[in-house]
Design a protein around this motif. Structure first.
Motif, PDB file in Angstrom:
ATOM      1  N   GLY A 211       0.809  -1.210   0.000  1.00 43.38           N
ATOM      2  CA  GLY A 211       0.000   0.000   0.000  1.00 43.38           C
ATOM      3  C   GLY A 211       0.839   1.256   0.000  1.00 43.38           C
ATOM      4  O   GLY A 211       0.500   2.250  -0.657  1.00 43.38           O
ATOM      5  N   ALA A 212       1.964   1.235   0.730  1.00 46.63           N
ATOM      6  CA  ALA A 212       2.859   2.391   0.747  1.00 46.63           C
ATOM      7  C   ALA A 212       3.448   2.635  -0.637  1.00 46.63           C
ATOM      8  O   ALA A 212       3.552   3.784  -1.098  1.00 46.63           O
ATOM      9  N   ALA A 213       3.849   1.558  -1.318  1.00 51.12           N
ATOM     10  CA  ALA A 213       4.416   1.696  -2.659  1.00 51.12           C
ATOM     11  C   ALA A 213       3.378   2.233  -3.640  1.00 51.12           C
ATOM     12  O   ALA A 213       3.668   3.116  -4.462  1.00 51.12           O
ATOM     13  N   LYS A 214       2.154   1.729  -3.571  1.00 50.48           N
ATOM     14  CA  LYS A 214       1.097   2.216  -4.458  1.00 50.48           C
ATOM     15  C   LYS A 214       0.769   3.692  -4.174  1.00 50.48           C
ATOM     16  O   LYS A 214       0.580   4.487  -5.107  1.00 50.48           O
ATOM     17  N   ALA A 215       0.689   4.041  -2.889  1.00 48.71           N
ATOM     18  CA  ALA A 215       0.348   5.416  -2.537  1.00 48.71           C
ATOM     19  C   ALA A 215       1.433   6.388  -2.987  1.00 48.71           C
ATOM     20  O   ALA A 215       1.136   7.466  -3.516  1.00 48.71           O
ATOM     21  N   LEU A 216       2.693   6.012  -2.782  1.00 50.44           N
ATOM     22  CA  LEU A 216       3.787   6.885  -3.220  1.00 50.44           C
ATOM     23  C   LEU A 216       3.817   6.985  -4.740  1.00 50.44           C
ATOM     24  O   LEU A 216       4.045   8.069  -5.294  1.00 50.44           O
ATOM     25  N   LEU A 217       3.542   5.891  -5.423  1.00 52.38           N
ATOM     26  CA  LEU A 217       3.497   5.931  -6.880  1.00 52.38           C
ATOM     27  C   LEU A 217       2.370   6.835  -7.361  1.00 52.38           C
ATOM     28  O   LEU A 217       2.529   7.596  -8.324  1.00 52.38           O
ATOM     29  N   GLY A 218       1.220   6.777  -6.682  1.00 56.18           N
ATOM     30  CA  GLY A 218       0.136   7.691  -7.028  1.00 56.18           C
ATOM     31  C   GLY A 218       0.549   9.141  -6.864  1.00 56.18           C
ATOM     32  O   GLY A 218       0.205   9.998  -7.690  1.00 56.18           O
ATOM     33  N   LYS A 219       1.300   9.442  -5.809  1.00 57.31           N
ATOM     34  CA  LYS A 219       1.785  10.814  -5.598  1.00 57.31           C
ATOM     35  C   LYS A 219       2.780  11.213  -6.682  1.00 57.31           C
ATOM     36  O   LYS A 219       2.803  12.365  -7.130  1.00 57.31           O
ATOM     37  N   VAL A 220       3.612  10.270  -7.093  1.00 55.21           N
ATOM     38  CA  VAL A 220       4.555  10.533  -8.187  1.00 55.21           C
ATOM     39  C   VAL A 220       3.796  10.888  -9.462  1.00 55.21           C
ATOM     40  O   VAL A 220       4.106  11.877 -10.140  1.00 55.21           O
ATOM     41  N   ALA A 228      -4.397  10.486 -15.211  1.00 55.79           N
ATOM     42  CA  ALA A 228      -5.060   9.206 -15.488  1.00 55.79           C
ATOM     43  C   ALA A 228      -4.416   8.086 -14.674  1.00 55.79           C
ATOM     44  O   ALA A 228      -5.103   7.287 -14.024  1.00 55.79           O
ATOM     45  N   LYS A 229      -3.076   8.023 -14.707  1.00 57.79           N
ATOM     46  CA  LYS A 229      -2.385   6.988 -13.942  1.00 57.79           C
ATOM     47  C   LYS A 229      -2.514   7.243 -12.445  1.00 57.79           C
ATOM     48  O   LYS A 229      -2.604   6.296 -11.655  1.00 57.79           O
ATOM     49  N   ALA A 230      -2.511   8.509 -12.047  1.00 58.76           N
ATOM     50  CA  ALA A 230      -2.677   8.824 -10.627  1.00 58.76           C
ATOM     51  C   ALA A 230      -4.032   8.336 -10.133  1.00 58.76           C
ATOM     52  O   ALA A 230      -4.136   7.711  -9.060  1.00 58.76           O
ATOM     53  N   GLU A 231      -5.072   8.605 -10.892  1.00 61.09           N
ATOM     54  CA  GLU A 231      -6.412   8.165 -10.496  1.00 61.09           C
ATOM     55  C   GLU A 231      -6.460   6.653 -10.346  1.00 61.09           C
ATOM     56  O   GLU A 231      -6.968   6.125  -9.340  1.00 61.09           O
TER      57      GLU A 231
END
Length: 485
Positions: A211-220, A228-231
């Motif tokens: 979850g941390a990796a996904k959340a940080l990737l969303g912020k990136v 689109a990728k953030a969403e």
């Protein structure tokens, strides 16, 4: 990382015990000459090495607020004796500024350690290293986090993805921000999310998760305006079982467990007299005995990072976060018997209450630094939805955060109106958590908001530390950022 810190202390104590009780260490190879074949053999060897990657972040995030908050409009340095902080507050930014040099060194120390782990574990036999994927995932998550912060602070930086020699390092130039994102940060986070577990149990709670990796990737993705990728990525995080705590105050109640439903990734500190706690409780407190005694602090208050007067006016009357997050010294305190404790400011006239934890020793607080929590994810998700033209859905997500704060739901807003409300909600929800400056920069509003305080157009990134410029001493491959020459 709570357990990581404990293990580091345990290893140190074992080493000290060995040195004090036995002479056979004299005949061993010096640590500096031990080969990696000796250091990296077992699963535990790699676990200990990964723990070492976390350590530089403990030092780094103690001062992260100086860049993430003090440069922005919600935090100011009222205590004038702290000259470096006053200069940061007023955009008197020098390449010799201590926080910039320590930030560079801390992040590259973490990167060096991650690269060392990854280079040695690549050929390791999974049969003898049963947690190989987890070790790789943690190392890549931490390396990506280090580079994400580096490019947001300094812009172009040397991208080093494998161990290199000192002569090689002295010739390594700065890589473009886009290259660091495309070739390292995003790839590392994608690999990390595929390898990390969703949760841990027992002593391992606090390590980097899927979850941390996904959340940080969303912020990136959000930072790069790839909405689109953030969403898509942030939506994945919302399906993983995280939830807002019903009571906002519980986020800052340090008598309770910080690993709760809203927790995603912290830089973790522990109290107990070993010097492994954070300094937050002291540095943000006014230096007034009634406040120090009320919150159970030890030592003096640093009077740093005060909320601005403008911030006080932004909260709606019913917003529960205001009384929990910020306070005026002149308003005093209500003691546990309902009596008013009046106070007169000495220097700082306002302060944050978020990091006030009872202490055993001065500057040794259990208060963590929240790198990512679920409210941040929801607000980023709302922002991405809105930028993708899904304003109604965005408001539904935004209203989850507002409901917890006790403020009315928002409906019927245009995309532009929703955008402004989302930006405002981030300010109120995450004051002094290291986000405001980076939010202003990534949304292109930094200069318009901060110009009156002394910001100039080139100051969306900070100068490369003078010590690094002098080491390379070749502006053709390692130039200073424009405007700081």
């Amino acid at each position: 990382m709570h357990i990581a810190m404990k293990k580091m202390v345990s290893l140190l104590l074992v080493l000290l015990g060995t040195l004090s009780c036995s002479q056979d260490f004299i005949d061993r190879k010096p640590i500096s000459t031990v080969s990696t074949d000796v250091l990296y053999k077992t699963d535990k060897d790699f676990e200990d090495a990964v723990i070492g990657i976390y350590q530089p972040f403990h030092a780094q995030y103690l001062n992260f607020w100086q860049i993430g908050d003090l440069t922005a409009d919600d935090t100011e340095q009222q205590h004038s004796a702290a000259l470096d902080l006053v200069n940061i507050n007023n955009f008197i930014i020098s390449s010799s500024l201590g926080v910039l040099n320590s930030s560079w060194l801390n992040y590259y120390q973490a990167i060096f350690r991650a690269n060392t782990v990854l280079s040695n574990i690549d050929q390791a036999n999974a049969a003898t290293i049963p947690r190989k994927d987890r070790h790789i995932g943690e190392a890549k998550f931490l390396r990506a986090l280090a580079y994400f912060d580096l490019v947001r602070i300094f812009g172009d930086v040397p991208m080093i993805s494998a161990p290199i020699s000192a002569p090689e390092a002295a010739k390594k130039g700065r890589d473009k921000v886009s290259t660091v994102y495309d070739e390292l940060i995003i790839k590392d986070l994608l690999d990390a999310e595929s390898k990390l577990p969703e949760k841990y149990a027992g002593a391992d709670v606090g390590r980097a998760t899927k979850g941390a990796a996904k959340a940080l990737l969303g912020k990136v993705y959000l930072t790069r305006k790839d909405f689109a990728k953030a969403e898509a990525k942030l939506k994945e995080v919302t399906t993983m079982g995280y939830a807002l705590l019903p009571n906002y105050n519980d986020l800052w109640d340090y008598t309770k467990n910080e690993h709760h439903s809203e927790y995603i990734f912290d830089i973790e500190y522990i109290d107990g007299g070993l010097g492994l706690g954070s300094t937050f409780s002291n540095i943000f407190a006014p230096n007034l005995s009634p406040i120090i005694n009320f919150f159970g602090l030890k030592g003096a208050g640093g009077q740093n990072g005060s909320p601005t007067e403008a911030l006080f006016t932004l909260y709606e009357p019913s917003d529960k976060r205001k009384a929990i997050s910020i306070a005026h010294v002149k308003d005093g305190l209500i003691d546990r018997n309902g009596n008013l404790i009046p106070m007169t400011p000495i220097d700082a006239t306002s302060y944050t209450k978020k990091y006030m934890a009872a202490l055993v020793n001065p500057n040794d607080s259990k208060a963590n630094w929240k790198v990512i929590r679920y409210a941040d994810v929801l607000l980023m998700y709302a922002e991405a939805l809105n930028e993708n033209g899904k304003t109604t859905e965005a408001l539904t997500v935004l209203n989850q955060v507002r409901a917890r704060a006790g403020v009315p739901a928002l409906t019927g807003l245009s995309q532009s109106e929703a955008r402004d409300k989302i930006y405002l909600e981030r300010r109120l929800e995450m004051y002094l958590e290291g986000h405001r400056w980076f939010d202003l920069v990534r949304t292109g509003r930094a200069l318009a908001v901060m110009q009156s305080q002394g910001m100039k157009a080139h100051m969306t990134v900070f100068p490369i530390p003078l010590s690094q410029i002098q080491v390379i001493n070749n502006p053709a491959i390692f130039p200073q950022n424009p405007g700081y020459d």
